[in-house]
Design a protein around this motif. Structure first.
Motif, PDB file in Angstrom:
ATOM      1  N   ASP A  87       0.864  -1.365   0.109  1.00  0.00           N
ATOM      2  CA  ASP A  87      -0.227   0.229  -0.057  1.00  0.00           C
ATOM      3  C   ASP A  87       1.234   1.053   0.025  1.00  0.00           C
ATOM      4  O   ASP A  87       1.215   1.820   1.288  1.00  0.00           O
ATOM      5  CB  ASP A  87      -1.099  -0.010   1.334  1.00  0.00           C
ATOM      6  CG  ASP A  87      -2.199   1.188   0.877  1.00  0.00           C
ATOM      7  OD1 ASP A  87      -2.243   1.886   0.162  1.00  0.00           O
ATOM      8  OD2 ASP A  87      -3.043   0.951   1.990  1.00  0.00           O
ATOM      9  N   GLN A  88       1.255   1.937  -0.910  1.00  0.00           N
ATOM     10  CA  GLN A  88       1.537   3.607  -1.289  1.00  0.00           C
ATOM     11  C   GLN A  88       1.143   4.106  -0.332  1.00  0.00           C
ATOM     12  O   GLN A  88       2.146   5.061   0.479  1.00  0.00           O
ATOM     13  CB  GLN A  88       1.904   3.621  -2.826  1.00  0.00           C
ATOM     14  CG  GLN A  88       2.065   4.809  -3.122  1.00  0.00           C
ATOM     15  CD  GLN A  88       3.668   4.588  -2.572  1.00  0.00           C
ATOM     16  OE1 GLN A  88       4.548   3.847  -3.651  1.00  0.00           O
ATOM     17  NE2 GLN A  88       4.292   5.806  -1.627  1.00  0.00           N
ATOM     18  N   SER A  89      -0.313   4.313  -0.077  1.00  0.00           N
ATOM     19  CA  SER A  89      -0.505   5.729   0.793  1.00  0.00           C
ATOM     20  C   SER A  89      -0.181   5.342   2.052  1.00  0.00           C
ATOM     21  O   SER A  89       0.558   6.012   2.767  1.00  0.00           O
ATOM     22  CB  SER A  89      -2.323   5.191   0.707  1.00  0.00           C
ATOM     23  OG  SER A  89      -2.110   4.152   1.318  1.00  0.00           O
ATOM     24  N   TRP A 133       3.398   6.478   6.824  1.00  0.00           N
ATOM     25  CA  TRP A 133       5.006   6.577   7.435  1.00  0.00           C
ATOM     26  C   TRP A 133       5.682   7.090   7.280  1.00  0.00           C
ATOM     27  O   TRP A 133       6.204   7.806   7.992  1.00  0.00           O
ATOM     28  CB  TRP A 133       5.208   4.945   7.240  1.00  0.00           C
ATOM     29  CG  TRP A 133       6.410   4.567   8.658  1.00  0.00           C
ATOM     30  CD1 TRP A 133       6.268   3.912   9.256  1.00  0.00           C
ATOM     31  CD2 TRP A 133       7.793   4.722   7.766  1.00  0.00           C
ATOM     32  NE1 TRP A 133       7.616   3.778  10.000  1.00  0.00           N
ATOM     33  CE2 TRP A 133       8.692   4.493   8.906  1.00  0.00           C
ATOM     34  CE3 TRP A 133       9.091   5.517   7.136  1.00  0.00           C
ATOM     35  CZ2 TRP A 133       9.774   4.664   9.674  1.00  0.00           C
ATOM     36  CZ3 TRP A 133      10.336   5.946   7.105  1.00  0.00           C
ATOM     37  CH2 TRP A 133      10.884   4.863   9.341  1.00  0.00           C
ATOM     38  N   VAL A 134       6.649   7.754   6.008  1.00  0.00           N
ATOM     39  CA  VAL A 134       7.675   8.810   5.725  1.00  0.00           C
ATOM     40  C   VAL A 134       7.012   9.983   6.253  1.00  0.00           C
ATOM     41  O   VAL A 134       7.761  10.814   6.932  1.00  0.00           O
ATOM     42  CB  VAL A 134       7.957   8.912   4.275  1.00  0.00           C
ATOM     43  CG1 VAL A 134       8.440  10.031   4.126  1.00  0.00           C
ATOM     44  CG2 VAL A 134       8.044   7.638   3.667  1.00  0.00           C
ATOM     45  N   GLN A 135       6.151  11.005   6.286  1.00  0.00           N
ATOM     46  CA  GLN A 135       5.302  11.700   6.517  1.00  0.00           C
ATOM     47  C   GLN A 135       5.415  11.801   8.354  1.00  0.00           C
ATOM     48  O   GLN A 135       5.496  12.588   8.882  1.00  0.00           O
ATOM     49  CB  GLN A 135       3.869  11.766   6.391  1.00  0.00           C
ATOM     50  CG  GLN A 135       3.303  13.573   6.578  1.00  0.00           C
ATOM     51  CD  GLN A 135       2.010  13.535   5.415  1.00  0.00           C
ATOM     52  OE1 GLN A 135       1.362  13.183   5.434  1.00  0.00           O
ATOM     53  NE2 GLN A 135       1.845  15.194   5.338  1.00  0.00           N
ATOM     54  N   SER A 136       5.068  10.661   8.516  1.00  0.00           N
ATOM     55  CA  SER A 136       4.385  10.771  10.147  1.00  0.00           C
ATOM     56  C   SER A 136       5.989  10.837  10.778  1.00  0.00           C
ATOM     57  O   SER A 136       6.149  11.385  12.106  1.00  0.00           O
ATOM     58  CB  SER A 136       4.121   9.844  11.279  1.00  0.00           C
ATOM     59  OG  SER A 136       2.422   9.676  10.148  1.00  0.00           O
ATOM     60  N   ASN A 137       7.172   9.526  10.120  1.00  0.00           N
ATOM     61  CA  ASN A 137       8.357   9.808  11.425  1.00  0.00           C
ATOM     62  C   ASN A 137       9.516  10.295  10.476  1.00  0.00           C
ATOM     63  O   ASN A 137      10.622  10.009  10.938  1.00  0.00           O
ATOM     64  CB  ASN A 137       8.252   8.121  10.730  1.00  0.00           C
ATOM     65  CG  ASN A 137       7.145   7.420  11.888  1.00  0.00           C
ATOM     66  OD1 ASN A 137       7.437   7.287  12.734  1.00  0.00           O
ATOM     67  ND2 ASN A 137       6.165   6.605  10.789  1.00  0.00           N
ATOM     68  N   ILE A 138       9.469  10.163   9.047  1.00  0.00           N
ATOM     69  CA  ILE A 138      10.685  11.087   8.608  1.00  0.00           C
ATOM     70  C   ILE A 138      10.696  12.452   8.251  1.00  0.00           C
ATOM     71  O   ILE A 138      10.619  13.497   8.760  1.00  0.00           O
ATOM     72  CB  ILE A 138      10.467  10.710   7.181  1.00  0.00           C
ATOM     73  CG1 ILE A 138      11.103   9.712   7.039  1.00  0.00           C
ATOM     74  CG2 ILE A 138      12.141  10.738   6.611  1.00  0.00           C
ATOM     75  CD1 ILE A 138      12.156   8.349   7.898  1.00  0.00           C
TER      76      ILE A 138
END
Length: 468
Positions: free
Chosen positions: A92-94, A99-104
């Motif tokens: 799931d690309q979303s 994950w990237v938005q929340s953690n990176i």
């Protein structure tokens, strides 16, 4: 009792060194694992890292408290996407985007995130997540592209040395056949296309401990030794570590991936182990890690890649008291949870000049036994089991201080070690006094389930017993 503040001041003076890495040298980082219940706060850990000049750290997650503490510290950070998230981010690309938005992106660039380890030793994960690895790496990369971070943050995945089918001699290094087409080649293709590197976890300790009758300890510890000639390419190896890394290079070369670099994301040596863990000791841990740092800071590579400086992350920062498995697993740290060093190793070019591969401990840990002070050498301790319940702890404490003959004078009201005033703390003192008096014999740290043995110096006991 000697002042704890004085002891810490002495430790700080002894350890006020920095890892100085020139452009020509390799880099030394450290793994910051947190499988423990007695570690300093992330803020204190960042100060410890900075005080030692450690400017690269690798995490096993993306804990917000840790990433926030590392903000504006100047320390480069490698974070991890846990194995349990591989399936969702792969399919799931979303999910990868979120994950990237929340953690990176939430922490970057204030926190200098330079790499993402997608999974950890996935091939040996009992949950069989291998098929999700490369798709997850690609989706996380696609997310980085969306936020224009793909040129700043590398993506890779640490592989265990067991991914190799053969590692001896090094020139015959090869990956396990069943991994090559499904995951090794696609992963190396991805690393090549994105300009990343292969993350490798290498532990010569395991090979030595299992084959101590065939492998020289000096060879395993980077000490002077005659060397081992590789029958396949004629190169001579003077350390097992270099032989292992070159076996990975050879395995990549065998499938035509000569141009992918390697970063050693975990390597280390335990300071304590079980009886069958041959070679686990403070002296050997100091020799291995100290000699490895010397090798890395020299800027030289391996016999197969002499021009490529080594880049490594030592394992690990702290002894972690909640790690499962053999005793060694809880004793790989350079530091105790109270921020004292387990042993001294050189971390600067200046320190290397006079350093010998025999450890000089930063302090002598001492446990009072029946009014005496004994030096700790590979010691174990007996501590109270807080889950045993108040009634059982009280009964066991009464026995230890009574019939058991433990020296309990120091934990009487108003005495030097009465505080902290808790049943568990006083019971730990009494149980340990009894256990040491009985020369740590089997069965002397049970008290009907009210106590258990630990091989790592407990922070609570250290506070209680301190130094006479």
């Amino acid at each position: 009792m000697a002042s704890r503040a004085f002891h810490l001041l002495v430790s700080a003076i002894v350890l006020s060194s920095a890892i100085v890495v020139s452009d020509a040298a390799g880099s030394v980082g450290i793994n910051y694992g947190r499988v423990a219940n007695n570690l300093p706060s992330p803020e204190k850990v960042v100060q410890l890292l900075k005080s030692q000049g450690i400017n690269k750290v690798k995490l096993y997650d993306t804990a917000a408290a840790v990433l926030t503490a590392l903000a504006n510290s100047g320390i480069s950070v490698a974070v991890a996407l846990p194995n349990e998230l591989l399936a969702s981010t792969a399919t799931d690309q979303s999910a990868a985007d979120n994950w990237v938005q929340s953690n990176i992106t939430k922490f970057y660039p204030q926190t200098k995130i330079e790499a993402i380890a997608v999974g950890n030793e996935v091939f040996v994960d009992p949950k069989n997540t291998t098929k999700y690895l490369v798709p997850a790496m690609k989706n996380i990369h696609a997310s980085l592209v969306k936020w224009k971070l793909n040129s700043s943050i590398k993506i890779s995945s640490p592989i265990a040395f067991s991914a190799l089918q053969n590692s001896y001699p090094s020139s015959a290094g090869s990956f396990k056949q069943e991994l090559i087409e499904p995951v090794i080649k696609p992963m190396l293709d991805f690393l090549k296309q994105t300009g990343s590197y292969l993350m490798v976890n290498a532990y010569p300790f395991f090979a030595y401990s299992a084959n101590s009758d065939q492998i020289s300890l000096d060879y395993a510890l980077f000490k002077d030794n005659p060397g081992v000639v590789d029958s396949g390419n004629g190169l001579k190896y003077h350390s097992l570590f270099e032989a292992q890394i070159d076996a990975v290079f050879a395995a990549m070369s065998a499938i035509q991936y000569d141009d992918v670099k390697i970063v050693v994301t975990e390597t280390g040596w335990p300071s304590i182990g079980d009886e069958n863990e041959i070679g686990a000791s403070e002296e050997n841990a100091a020799s291995y890690n100290g000699n490895l740092v010397r090798k890395v800071l020299s800027g030289s590579g391996t016999p197969l890649r002499p021009q490529d400086p080594l880049n490594v992350y030592l394992f690990g920062l702290f002894n972690e008291n909640k790690k499962p498995g053999p005793t060694s697993e809880r004793n790989y740290g350079l530091f105790y949870p109270d921020e004292q060093k387990v042993y001294n190793i050189p971390l600067t070019q200046e320190e290397l000049k006079g350093w010998q591969s025999t450890p000089v401990k930063t302090s002598t840990s001492r446990v009072p036994v029946s009014g005496e002070v004994k030096t700790q050498v590979g010691q174990t301790w007996c501590v109270a089991n807080g889950k045993a319940g108040e009634e059982k702890l009280k009964a066991a404490l009464e026995y230890a201080c009574g019939e058991g003959g433990a020296d309990c004078n120091a934990i009487q009201p108003g005495a030097a070690c009465y505080n902290p005033n808790s049943l568990e703390a006083r019971a730990s003192y009494a149980f340990n006094s009894y256990y040491q008096k009985k020369t740590r014999a089997a069965g002397t740290c049970e008290f009907g389930g009210a106590a258990y043995v630990v091989s790592q110096r407990p922070g609570m006991l250290f506070y209680l017993l301190n130094y006479k």
